[in-house]
Design a protein around this motif. Structure first.
Motif, PDB file in Angstrom:
ATOM      1  N   VAL A 159       5.734   6.176   9.387  1.00 42.61           N
ATOM      2  CA  VAL A 159       5.583   6.247   7.933  1.00 42.61           C
ATOM      3  C   VAL A 159       4.143   5.940   7.544  1.00 42.61           C
ATOM      4  CG1 VAL A 159       7.968   5.599   7.429  1.00 42.61           C
ATOM      5  CG2 VAL A 159       6.242   3.817   7.674  1.00 42.61           C
ATOM      6  N   PHE A 160       3.769   6.419   6.394  1.00 41.45           N
ATOM      7  CA  PHE A 160       2.491   6.053   5.783  1.00 41.45           C
ATOM      8  C   PHE A 160       2.741   4.800   4.947  1.00 41.45           C
ATOM      9  CE2 PHE A 160      -0.674   6.104   2.395  1.00 41.45           C
ATOM     10  CZ  PHE A 160      -1.837   6.323   3.117  1.00 41.45           C
ATOM     11  N   VAL A 161       2.028   3.756   5.245  1.00 36.83           N
ATOM     12  CA  VAL A 161       2.241   2.484   4.551  1.00 36.83           C
ATOM     13  C   VAL A 161       1.608   2.544   3.166  1.00 36.83           C
ATOM     14  CG1 VAL A 161       1.751   0.006   4.563  1.00 36.83           C
ATOM     15  CG2 VAL A 161       2.354   1.174   6.698  1.00 36.83           C
ATOM     16  N   GLU A 162       2.423   2.276   2.160  1.00 38.24           N
ATOM     17  CA  GLU A 162       1.936   2.228   0.786  1.00 38.24           C
ATOM     18  C   GLU A 162       2.648   1.110   0.038  1.00 38.24           C
ATOM     19  OE1 GLU A 162       2.537   6.122  -0.689  1.00 38.24           O
ATOM     20  OE2 GLU A 162       4.612   6.234  -0.022  1.00 38.24           O
ATOM     21  N   ARG A 163       2.184   0.830  -1.144  1.00 38.91           N
ATOM     22  CA  ARG A 163       2.648  -0.352  -1.876  1.00 38.91           C
ATOM     23  C   ARG A 163       4.175  -0.421  -1.970  1.00 38.91           C
ATOM     24  NH1 ARG A 163      -0.609   0.155  -5.442  1.00 38.91           N
ATOM     25  NH2 ARG A 163      -2.052  -1.548  -4.993  1.00 38.91           N
ATOM     26  N   ASP A 164       4.832   0.717  -2.207  1.00 36.58           N
ATOM     27  CA  ASP A 164       6.264   0.706  -2.486  1.00 36.58           C
ATOM     28  C   ASP A 164       7.136   0.474  -1.258  1.00 36.58           C
ATOM     29  OD1 ASP A 164       5.718   1.145  -5.141  1.00 36.58           O
ATOM     30  OD2 ASP A 164       5.997   3.318  -5.037  1.00 36.58           O
ATOM     31  N   ASN A 165       6.597   0.678  -0.042  1.00 38.20           N
ATOM     32  CA  ASN A 165       7.470   0.529   1.130  1.00 38.20           C
ATOM     33  C   ASN A 165       7.100  -0.662   2.021  1.00 38.20           C
ATOM     34  OD1 ASN A 165       5.191   1.427   2.510  1.00 38.20           O
ATOM     35  ND2 ASN A 165       6.050   3.438   3.027  1.00 38.20           N
ATOM     36  N   ILE A 166       6.115  -1.425   1.622  1.00 35.70           N
ATOM     37  CA  ILE A 166       5.644  -2.532   2.465  1.00 35.70           C
ATOM     38  C   ILE A 166       6.736  -3.567   2.693  1.00 35.70           C
ATOM     39  CG2 ILE A 166       4.113  -4.553   2.448  1.00 35.70           C
ATOM     40  CD1 ILE A 166       1.921  -2.662   1.372  1.00 35.70           C
ATOM     41  N   LYS A 167       7.418  -3.960   1.647  1.00 34.58           N
ATOM     42  CA  LYS A 167       8.441  -4.993   1.785  1.00 34.58           C
ATOM     43  C   LYS A 167       9.555  -4.528   2.705  1.00 34.58           C
ATOM     44  CE  LYS A 167      10.788  -8.478  -0.992  1.00 34.58           C
ATOM     45  NZ  LYS A 167      11.022  -8.982  -2.366  1.00 34.58           N
ATOM     46  N   PHE A 168       9.939  -3.271   2.592  1.00 36.19           N
ATOM     47  CA  PHE A 168      11.015  -2.715   3.438  1.00 36.19           C
ATOM     48  C   PHE A 168      10.590  -2.664   4.906  1.00 36.19           C
ATOM     49  CE2 PHE A 168      12.749   1.071   5.546  1.00 36.19           C
ATOM     50  CZ  PHE A 168      14.093   0.722   5.562  1.00 36.19           C
ATOM     51  N   ILE A 169       9.373  -2.234   5.164  1.00 38.88           N
ATOM     52  CA  ILE A 169       8.905  -2.052   6.545  1.00 38.88           C
ATOM     53  C   ILE A 169       8.755  -3.380   7.270  1.00 38.88           C
ATOM     54  CG2 ILE A 169       6.966  -1.272   7.971  1.00 38.88           C
ATOM     55  CD1 ILE A 169       6.427   0.874   5.833  1.00 38.88           C
ATOM     56  N   PHE A 170       8.229  -4.387   6.585  1.00 39.85           N
ATOM     57  CA  PHE A 170       7.807  -5.606   7.270  1.00 39.85           C
ATOM     58  C   PHE A 170       8.689  -6.830   6.980  1.00 39.85           C
ATOM     59  CE2 PHE A 170       4.002  -2.972   6.563  1.00 39.85           C
ATOM     60  CZ  PHE A 170       3.619  -2.781   7.888  1.00 39.85           C
ATOM     61  N   SER A 171       9.847  -6.620   6.423  1.00 41.15           N
ATOM     62  CA  SER A 171      10.663  -7.764   6.007  1.00 41.15           C
ATOM     63  C   SER A 171      11.187  -8.590   7.180  1.00 41.15           C
ATOM     64  CB  SER A 171      11.835  -7.288   5.143  1.00 41.15           C
ATOM     65  OG  SER A 171      12.663  -6.402   5.889  1.00 41.15           O
ATOM     66  N   ASP A 172      11.434  -7.970   8.311  1.00 47.33           N
ATOM     67  CA  ASP A 172      12.130  -8.660   9.406  1.00 47.33           C
ATOM     68  C   ASP A 172      11.209  -8.998  10.573  1.00 47.33           C
ATOM     69  OD1 ASP A 172      14.334  -9.768  10.706  1.00 47.33           O
ATOM     70  OD2 ASP A 172      14.703  -7.914  11.820  1.00 47.33           O
ATOM     71  N   VAL A 173      10.000  -9.482  10.294  1.00 43.33           N
ATOM     72  CA  VAL A 173       9.088  -9.865  11.372  1.00 43.33           C
ATOM     73  C   VAL A 173       8.496 -11.243  11.079  1.00 43.33           C
ATOM     74  CG1 VAL A 173       8.499  -7.480  11.969  1.00 43.33           C
ATOM     75  CG2 VAL A 173       7.080  -8.730  10.316  1.00 43.33           C
ATOM     76  N   ASP A 174       7.963 -11.856  12.123  1.00 36.66           N
ATOM     77  CA  ASP A 174       7.351 -13.178  11.973  1.00 36.66           C
ATOM     78  C   ASP A 174       5.874 -13.094  11.585  1.00 36.66           C
ATOM     79  OD1 ASP A 174       9.730 -14.582  12.903  1.00 36.66           O
ATOM     80  OD2 ASP A 174       9.241 -13.760  14.866  1.00 36.66           O
ATOM     81  N   VAL A 175       5.170 -12.114  12.174  1.00 41.30           N
ATOM     82  CA  VAL A 175       3.732 -11.961  11.947  1.00 41.30           C
ATOM     83  C   VAL A 175       3.418 -10.472  11.797  1.00 41.30           C
ATOM     84  CG1 VAL A 175       1.406 -12.463  12.798  1.00 41.30           C
ATOM     85  CG2 VAL A 175       3.304 -13.973  13.428  1.00 41.30           C
ATOM     86  N   ILE A 176       2.479 -10.164  10.918  1.00 36.31           N
ATOM     87  CA  ILE A 176       2.025  -8.784  10.722  1.00 36.31           C
ATOM     88  C   ILE A 176       0.579  -8.677  11.166  1.00 36.31           C
ATOM     89  CG2 ILE A 176       1.598  -6.957   9.015  1.00 36.31           C
ATOM     90  CD1 ILE A 176       3.726  -8.456   7.244  1.00 36.31           C
ATOM     91  N   VAL A 177       0.281  -7.650  11.954  1.00 33.04           N
ATOM     92  CA  VAL A 177      -1.092  -7.353  12.353  1.00 33.04           C
ATOM     93  C   VAL A 177      -1.559  -6.138  11.566  1.00 33.04           C
ATOM     94  CG1 VAL A 177      -2.623  -6.651  14.236  1.00 33.04           C
ATOM     95  CG2 VAL A 177      -0.770  -8.291  14.672  1.00 33.04           C
ATOM     96  N   GLU A 178      -2.597  -6.317  10.771  1.00 27.27           N
ATOM     97  CA  GLU A 178      -3.193  -5.190  10.033  1.00 27.27           C
ATOM     98  C   GLU A 178      -4.274  -4.578  10.909  1.00 27.27           C
ATOM     99  OE1 GLU A 178      -6.111  -3.074   8.600  1.00 27.27           O
ATOM    100  OE2 GLU A 178      -6.665  -5.199   8.511  1.00 27.27           O
ATOM    101  N   ALA A 179      -4.137  -3.293  11.224  1.00 25.98           N
ATOM    102  CA  ALA A 179      -5.070  -2.646  12.150  1.00 25.98           C
ATOM    103  C   ALA A 179      -5.433  -1.239  11.680  1.00 25.98           C
ATOM    104  CB  ALA A 179      -4.450  -2.598  13.552  1.00 25.98           C
ATOM    105  N   PHE A 180      -5.578  -1.073  10.378  1.00 28.87           N
ATOM    106  CA  PHE A 180      -5.921   0.232   9.823  1.00 28.87           C
ATOM    107  C   PHE A 180      -7.422   0.499   9.904  1.00 28.87           C
ATOM    108  CE2 PHE A 180      -2.047  -0.442   6.977  1.00 28.87           C
ATOM    109  CZ  PHE A 180      -1.257   0.429   7.710  1.00 28.87           C
ATOM    110  N   ASP A 181      -7.783   1.790   9.971  1.00 29.62           N
ATOM    111  CA  ASP A 181      -9.181   2.193   9.836  1.00 29.62           C
ATOM    112  C   ASP A 181      -9.562   2.349   8.366  1.00 29.62           C
ATOM    113  OD1 ASP A 181      -9.562   2.279  12.565  1.00 29.62           O
ATOM    114  OD2 ASP A 181      -9.043   4.400  12.726  1.00 29.62           O
ATOM    115  N   ASN A 182      -8.593   2.746   7.548  1.00 28.34           N
ATOM    116  CA  ASN A 182      -8.841   3.059   6.138  1.00 28.34           C
ATOM    117  C   ASN A 182      -8.937   1.778   5.305  1.00 28.34           C
ATOM    118  OD1 ASN A 182      -8.256   3.658   3.327  1.00 28.34           O
ATOM    119  ND2 ASN A 182      -7.726   5.723   4.016  1.00 28.34           N
ATOM    120  N   PRO A 183     -10.097   1.520   4.670  1.00 26.25           N
ATOM    121  CA  PRO A 183     -10.269   0.295   3.875  1.00 26.25           C
ATOM    122  C   PRO A 183      -9.244   0.144   2.761  1.00 26.25           C
ATOM    123  CG  PRO A 183     -12.382   1.374   4.229  1.00 26.25           C
ATOM    124  CD  PRO A 183     -11.330   2.328   4.700  1.00 26.25           C
TER     125      PRO A 183
END
Length: 268
Positions: A159-183
């Protein structure tokens, strides 16, 4: 005396050495790990010492691989790592390297998030191979992880990560690693996680381009749940590309910070 061999207890009526244990239990083993360290010379054992016996070229079972990780990391560390769930947003130079590092550590679950495919230009710094060109990065990386540690649970989200789907994508994890090229994607993910999911910890990146000094790349704690890796200035741009050495160094910083968070060593 009792000796743990591949985490099973063996009782001996007299004192024994590591080589004697090998010869008695797995004579064809050519690697002996004694209390977490590989030994080349025989050593006398004491009660409750731990030995791991390995035969080169032999694919370990899930149980054997876990014994190896325990012998290297210690039971307390391994237990926390194997029960952890980590999401990696962006599977390029940073994300693909972070995923491989965490898989080698024996992380319990990796959630791999990206919508892109592997291109030839990715091969200068990312963990992919020629055979992966044209594949979805999520699928290619899942394949690589399976070859390294097939016992890591991998979930892919194309998926393309955007404001509306962030909570759904990352709700069930302990830590998130942000590794995007796009600022813009970087800012959106970090801001929304800190606003919508304030209990989540996020390890982001900023400034890993070029071939400046390795020592300029640092990990710092920005807020209680936000960690930033990079030098803060070397954003990729024309004339300043992303190169494997510094990208890999930054990815190692991110992976190490993830482990420190999981082990409650929260300071950067």
């Amino acid at each position: 005396m009792n000796i743990y061999v591949n985490e099973n207890i063996y009782s001996f009526e007299h004192e024994v050495t590591a080589f004697e244990v090998r010869d008695a239990i797995k004579k064809d083993a050519d690697i002996i790990i004694f209390n977490g360290f590989i030994i080349k010379e025989d050593i006398a054992l004491k009660d409750n010492d731990k030995i791991v016996l390995i035969k080169r070229g032999e694919i370990p079972t899930k149980q054997e691989l876990e014994y190896l990780l325990v012998s290297r990391h210690s039971p307390e560390v391994h237990e926390k790592i194997k029960n952890a769930k980590v999401a990696i947003a962006g599977l390029g130079g940073l994300g693909s390297n972070v995923a491989v590092l965490l898989a080698r550590m024996g992380i319990g679950k990796l959630v791999l998030v990206d919508y892109d495919v592997v291109e030839p230009s990715n091969l200068n710094r990312q963990q992919y191979f020629l055979k992966h060109i044209g594949m979805r990065k999520t699928d290619a990386l899942a394949q690589i992880i399976a070859d390294i540690n097939p016992f890591v649970t991998v979930q892919t989200k194309n998926v393309f990560v955007e404001r509306d789907n962030i909570k759904f994508i990352f709700s069930d994890v302990d830590v998130i690693v942000e590794a995007f090229d796009n600022p813009k994607s970087k800012a959106t993910l970090v801001n929304e996680v800190l606003i919508q999911m304030s209990s989540k910890k996020i390890v982001a990146s900023s400034g890993v381009g070029g071939y400046f000094s390795s020592n300029l790349i640092k990990t710092k704690r920005v807020t209680e749940n936000f960690y930033l890796v990079g030098d803060g200035f070397s954003q990729a741009r024309p004339g300043l590309g992303l190169m494997a050495p510094r990208v890999s160094i930054a990815a190692s910083h991110q992976a190490n910070m993830v482990i420190r968070i999981l082990l409650s060593q929260d300071e950067a």
